[in-house]
Write an enzyme that holds these catalytic residues in place. Structure first.
Site, short mmCIF file in Angstrom:
data_model
loop_
_atom_site.label_atom_id
_atom_site.label_comp_id
_atom_site.label_asym_id
_atom_site.label_seq_id
_atom_site.Cartn_x
_atom_site.Cartn_y
_atom_site.Cartn_z
CG ASN A 71 20.75 56.15 48.36
OD1 ASN A 71 20.88 55.11 49.24
ND2 ASN A 71 20.43 57.33 48.72
CG ASN A 75 11.17 62.70 47.14
OD1 ASN A 75 10.14 62.53 46.96
ND2 ASN A 75 12.13 62.01 46.28
CG ASP A 92 13.91 58.14 54.45
OD1 ASP A 92 14.40 57.36 53.84
OD2 ASP A 92 13.22 59.29 53.50
#
Length: 419
Positions: A96, A279, A306
Site C-alpha cells: 500500500n 480495518n 498489522d
C-alpha cells in the site's frame, strides 16, 4: 565482533536448550557456544539484562511503511529500525504505497532499500495491478524477484473468477495468495462493528457478516481450485469456526489475527478516538475471547502487529473522516503477552509465519546463524507516547498497561538495543 549474551533463558522448542538459562557466545553472526557460564573477555560485546529471555527472531507478516510515496508516515529505514527495537528480525511489507508495489522493479526497490539492516524485509506485492482488483499482476516475475506472497492490502478481491484464477495460477510456482476478508457490499460505509456500541454512538455499522461471507466464498473457491490461501487479520468468532472447519477438510488455508484484536474491543470507541479505528473494526468481547481460543487451539496460525502508520492529518480528525490503521510494532509483544502464554506467542510469531510464508526457520543452537529476539516477559508498565518509536503516533495502546518489554535483537551480525 564477538557478542556475549549473559544468563539468557532460551525459549525455542527446536533448540536442545529450550527453557534453559545459558550464556550465548556469538562470533561473526554465528552462535559459537552455548554454556552455563562463558567467561567475559574484554573484547566481547556484553549483553546483560534483567530477566533476559531470548527466542528465534520474530517475524511480522503484515507491516506497512509509507515509502515510496508516503514517507511522512514512515520510511523504510525508520520502519526497519523500529522493527528491530520492537524485537522483529524480519517483516513482510504490504503493497500500500504510492505507486503500489505490483511489479518486479518495485519489489526489487523494496529489497534493495532494506539491504544492510538488522531486520530483513520481505515484500508482499499486490495480487492485482495497482491493487484495483481487475487484472492479475505478474505474480511469477515478482516471486522470482523476492516476493513471498501476493495480496491487495485491506482490499477484498470482489471478482470471484479473478480469485479462482489466481489460486489456480499460483500453484505453478507454489505461490501463496492472500485474500482480505471483507465483503464491501455488506460492509457498506460502516466504520465500526455493527452492534450495541455502534448504535449507541451513532456510528455506521459494519457487520461481522461481511467478513464471514468473504471467507466462506474464498474457502469454497479454495476447495475447488486447490492451492494455498492465507486469510489475514480475521476478527470474529464465526471466522474462527469457518477456518477450523476448512482445516478439518484438509484445505491448505492459514490465517492471522492482529495483536490489537486479541485484546481490544469496540468498548474503546466511546471517546471517538480515531486511534481505535481499524480495518477490520474492533469487535465484541466474545469475539476477542474466541480469537484468543483460536490462537491457543491452533486454528489461528499467526499473530501480526498489522503495523500501519498514519500521519496526524489523517488521524487527528473526526472519527468518521479518519483513515483506518494503527501502529503496532512497539506494542505487539506487551499487548499479547498479557493474554497468551509466552510459548504460544513465540510459536505464532517465529516458526509458524516462516513455515507458511516459505522462509527458512532458525534455531538457537551452536553453529546456527544468530537470529535472535531479546526481551523480558515479566516487566509491567504503562505504555505512553514516550515509548513510541515510529514516525507516526497512531497507537491504540497509549496509556494502556502492558506486560513484557523488548530489549532488541541480534540479527544480520548486528546488535540493536533499546536505549
Amino acid at each position: 565482533m564477538i557478542t556475549l549474551l549473559k544468563s539468557a533463558k532460551i525459549i525455542d522448542a527446536s533448540s536442545p536448550f529450550h527453557q534453559q538459562t545459558k550464556d550465548i557466545l556469538i562470533s561473526d553472526g554465528i552462535i559459537k557456544k552455548i554454556a552455563n557460564s562463558i567467561p567475559n573477555k574484554k573484547e566481547y560485546q556484553l549483553v546483560k539484562k534483567e530477566n533476559l529471555h531470548v527466542s528465534c527472531g520474530w517475524f511480522d507478516t503484515s507491516v506497512s511503511f509509507g515509502e515510496p510515496g508516503y514517507e511522512e508516515r514512515e520510511t523504510i529505514k525508520k520502519g526497519l529500525q523500529v522493527a528491530a527495537k520492537s524485537g522483529f528480525t524480519a517483516v513482510a511489507v504490504n503493497a500500500n504505497s504510492n505507486p503500489v508495489i505490483d511489479n518486479k522493479s518495485a519489489v526489487e526497490f523494496l529489497i534493495n532499500k532494506a539491504n544492510g539492516f538488522a531486520t530483513k524485509l520481505y515484500p508482499i506485492p499486490s495480487l492485482t495491478q495497482g491493487s484495483k482488483g481487475i487484472e492479475m499482476a505478474e505474480l511469477y516475475d515478482m516471486q522470482q524477484s523476492g516476493a513471498i506472497a501476493f495480496g491487495d492490502y485491506k482490499k477484498p478481491i470482489e471478482n470471484d473468477n479473478l480469485m479462482k484464477v489466481s489460486l489456480l495460477y499460483a500453484q505453478n510456482f507454489d505461490g501463496l495468495i492472500l485474500s482480505f476478508p471483507k465483503n464491501n457490499a455488506i460492509a457498506g460505509a460502516g466504520i465500526a462493528h455493527e452492534g450495541i456500541n455502534s448504535t449507541k454512538l451513532g456510528l455506521k455499522g459494519s457487520p461481522a457478516l461481511a467478513e464471514h461471507i468473504q471467507i466462506a466464498r474464498d474457502l469454497f473457491l479454495l476447495e475447488y481450485t486447490g492451492g494455498k490461501l492465507h486469510i489475514p487479520t480475521i476478527s470474529s468468532a464465526k471466522s474462527v469456526e469457518l477456518i477450523k472447519d476448512a482445516k478439518k477438510k484438509g484445505l491448505q488455508v492459514t490465517c492471522s489475527v492482529t495483536s490489537h484484536h486479541l485484546v481490544l474491543t469496540d468498548n474503546e470507541l466511546h471517546e471517538f478516538d480515531s486511534n481505535f479505528k481499524t480495518n477490520p473494526p474492533l469487535r465484541t468481547n466474545s469475539d476477542t475471547k474466541a480469537l484468543q481460543k483460536g490462537v491457543n487451539s491452533g486454528v489461528i496460525d499467526i499473530i501480526t502487529s498489522d503495523h500501519n502508520p498514519m500521519d496526524i492529518e489523517h488521524k487527528k480528525v473526526e472519527f468518521s473522516e479518519a483513515k483506518d490503521g494503527v501502529i503496532g510494532l512497539e506494542t505487539a509483544f506487551g499487548a499479547v503477552n498479557s493474554v497468551l502464554e509466552l510459548e504460544k506467542f513465540i510459536e505464532k510469531i517465529t516458526s509458524n509465519p516462516r513455515r507458511i510464508f516459505g522462509i527458512e526457520t532458525t534455531s538457537i543452537s551452536e553453529g546456527k546463524t544468530a537470529d535472535i529476539s531479546l526481551f523480558n516477559p515479566d516487566e509491567k508498565y504503562t505504555f505512553t507516547k514516550g515509548y513510541i518509536l515510529s514516525t507516526s503516533k497512531n497507537s491504540p495502546f497509549i496509556n494502556k498497561k502492558l506486560i513484557g518489554k523488548v530489549y532488541g535483537v541480534f540479527a544480520n551480525n548486528q546488535l540493536i538495543l533499546n536505549s
